[in-house]
Design an enzyme around this catalytic site. Structure first.
Site, mmCIF file in Angstrom:
data_model
loop_
_atom_site.group_PDB
_atom_site.id
_atom_site.type_symbol
_atom_site.label_atom_id
_atom_site.label_comp_id
_atom_site.label_asym_id
_atom_site.label_seq_id
_atom_site.Cartn_x
_atom_site.Cartn_y
_atom_site.Cartn_z
ATOM 1 N N GLN A 292 8.951 -2.793 16.679
ATOM 2 C CA GLN A 292 9.795 -3.471 15.691
ATOM 3 C C GLN A 292 10.978 -2.589 15.288
ATOM 4 O OE1 GLN A 292 8.350 -5.819 12.149
ATOM 5 N NE2 GLN A 292 8.692 -3.881 11.116
ATOM 6 N N ILE B 232 2.105 6.330 7.285
ATOM 7 C CA ILE B 232 1.195 6.920 6.295
ATOM 8 C C ILE B 232 -0.238 6.483 6.647
ATOM 9 C CG2 ILE B 232 0.618 7.083 3.836
ATOM 10 C CD1 ILE B 232 3.373 8.270 4.576
ATOM 11 N N SER C 81 -1.787 -3.770 5.554
ATOM 12 C CA SER C 81 -2.288 -4.849 4.692
ATOM 13 C C SER C 81 -3.494 -5.505 5.357
ATOM 14 C CB SER C 81 -1.194 -5.893 4.476
ATOM 15 O OG SER C 81 -0.003 -5.264 4.041
ATOM 16 N N GLN D 76 7.390 -15.329 12.271
ATOM 17 C CA GLN D 76 6.947 -14.223 13.119
ATOM 18 C C GLN D 76 5.452 -14.283 13.410
ATOM 19 O OE1 GLN D 76 8.283 -11.256 10.097
ATOM 20 N NE2 GLN D 76 6.459 -10.119 10.708
ATOM 21 N N GLY E 84 1.794 3.144 2.276
ATOM 22 C CA GLY E 84 2.750 3.167 3.389
ATOM 23 C C GLY E 84 4.066 2.507 2.972
ATOM 24 N N HIS E 85 3.953 1.287 2.423
ATOM 25 C CA HIS E 85 5.151 0.605 1.920
ATOM 26 C C HIS E 85 5.849 1.462 0.858
ATOM 27 C CE1 HIS E 85 2.650 -3.087 2.987
ATOM 28 N NE2 HIS E 85 3.754 -3.304 3.684
ATOM 29 N N HIS F 11 0.864 -1.186 0.000
ATOM 30 C CA HIS F 11 0.000 0.000 0.000
ATOM 31 C C HIS F 11 0.900 1.236 0.000
ATOM 32 C CE1 HIS F 11 1.050 0.048 4.227
ATOM 33 N NE2 HIS F 11 0.491 -1.146 4.409
HETATM 34 P P1 AMP Z 1 4.926 -5.277 6.545
HETATM 35 O O1 AMP Z 1 4.694 -5.599 5.110
HETATM 36 O O2 AMP Z 1 3.663 -5.101 7.340
HETATM 37 O O3 AMP Z 1 5.919 -6.199 7.204
HETATM 38 O O4 AMP Z 1 5.601 -3.837 6.581
HETATM 39 C C1 AMP Z 1 6.807 -3.577 5.913
HETATM 40 C C2 AMP Z 1 7.269 -2.195 6.279
HETATM 41 O O5 AMP Z 1 6.279 -1.242 5.927
HETATM 42 C C3 AMP Z 1 7.520 -2.031 7.797
HETATM 43 O O6 AMP Z 1 8.667 -1.221 8.008
HETATM 44 C C4 AMP Z 1 6.271 -1.335 8.236
HETATM 45 O O7 AMP Z 1 6.445 -0.575 9.423
HETATM 46 C C5 AMP Z 1 6.016 -0.438 7.032
HETATM 47 N N1 AMP Z 1 4.627 0.049 7.057
HETATM 48 C C6 AMP Z 1 3.509 -0.655 7.332
HETATM 49 N N2 AMP Z 1 2.436 0.152 7.379
HETATM 50 C C7 AMP Z 1 2.887 1.403 7.106
HETATM 51 C C8 AMP Z 1 2.267 2.695 7.019
HETATM 52 N N3 AMP Z 1 0.954 2.856 7.210
HETATM 53 N N4 AMP Z 1 3.059 3.761 6.735
HETATM 54 C C9 AMP Z 1 4.385 3.618 6.533
HETATM 55 N N5 AMP Z 1 5.020 2.428 6.587
HETATM 56 C C10 AMP Z 1 4.286 1.343 6.884
#
Ligand code: AMP
Length: 276
Positions: free
Chosen positions: A149, A172, A182, A58, A33-34, A31
């Site tokens: 984390q 974000i 996600s 995990q 955020g990523h 999304h």
């Molecule tokens: P994940 O796919 O959930 O393991 O997340 C991968 C990376 O994306 C991690 O560093 C998360 O903290 C970051 N992430 C997840 N959600 C957001 C968000 N809303 N805004 C910015 N980064 C995010």
């Protein structure tokens, strides 16, 4: 953009990559955020590597590993403009039969997410160690969204002298404040509306703090009351802790991490803000 699915495949191209290398580890189902992490990595490095790996170690036995959302084609499409290498390892290659090597970061993993999800941070620290060893990045990008984390990874890199820099990036949010995740796709329409209560509670903590409130119990209580007024929300925890040690506070004098975990139906959402 090139996709690489094996450790040997990555090792073959590693020496040809221009440095600095920016690395964004993800579990996919990407999304905005990523993408904010990937774009930041793009700005600051000559090569951008993104990994997509739903890391089984995990997840707890009762968690959502099997149902975790996945859409490889969509992820690759989203990454195309910003990414040089997408690394898509397999669980079989990462955790061979008889696998027994773990990275345990003690202390700050005893509380909050670590207390509720036994083994979670062992899985995170282990997979990040493996990814860092394989990818060999100059910098790796993590978001404040998963605040504990981020602290665990920073501590691990510092204490184990790993030769890379950890870059912290902001959370974000959707227009109504809900942090992108996600897992938001698990929410139905009614639950999606209810999920706004997480950010409302965090906003309340910011307002109380800016009005001069420094009593952590008052902040926790006011947030708890607000969330309890939402019938679809069930609190796992509401925490006001020292932003470095993650120990719960009575009085706020230094930076405080206000974090929460709330179940909306069967979906567990987390979010946080920092005060001070
Ligand atoms: P994940 O796919 O959930 O393991 O997340 C991968 C990376 O994306 C991690 O560093 C998360 O903290 C970051 N992430 C997840 N959600 C957001 C968000 N809303 N805004 C910015 N980064 C995010």
């Amino acid at each position: 953009m090139k996709t690489v699915e094996t450790i040997a495949g990555y090792r073959e191209i590693r020496s040809q990559l221009y440095e600095p290398i920016g690395f964004v580890p993800t579990m996919g189902y990407l999304h905005e955020g990523h993408l904010s992490l990937v774009k930041r990595a793009r700005e600051e490095n000559r090569t951008v590597v993104v990994s997509i790996f739903v890391n089984p170690t995990q997840f707890g036995p009762d968690e959502d590993l099997k149902n975790y959302p996945r859409d490889k084609q969509r992820d690759l499409y989203m990454l195309e403009s910003y990414t040089d290498i997408v690394f898509l390892p397999s669980a079989e290659e990462f955790y061979t039969s008889g696998y027994n090597s773990w990275v345990d970061i003690e202390g700050i993993t005893d509380v909050l997410e670590g207390a509720r999800r036994p083994g979670h941070f062992r899985g995170v620290a282990t997979v990040c160690t493996k990814l860092f060893n394989i990818v060999q990045p100059t910098r790796a990008y993590f978001a404040q969204k998963d605040a504990q984390q981020l602290l665990v990874i920073k501590k691990m890199v510092r204490e184990l002298n790993m030769p890379l820099e950890i870059v912290a990036c902001p959370t974000i949010r959707e227009q109504d404040g809900l942090a992108m995740s996600s897992r938001n796709t698990y929410l139905n329409q009614e639950q999606r509306q209810a999920a706004k209560v997480l950010y409302k509670a965090l906003k309340l903590s910011e307002e109380l703090y800016s009005d001069g409130e420094r009593d952590a119990n008052t902040i926790r209580r006011r947030m708890t009351e607000l969330i309890e007024a939402e019938p679809l929300a069930e609190i796992d925890y509401v925490s006001v802790a020292n932003a470095e040690s993650l120990q719960e506070l009575d009085k706020i004098s230094d930076k405080a991490l206000v974090s929460l975990a709330v179940n909306i139906g069967r979906t567990r959402l987390i979010d946080n803000v920092v005060l001070g």
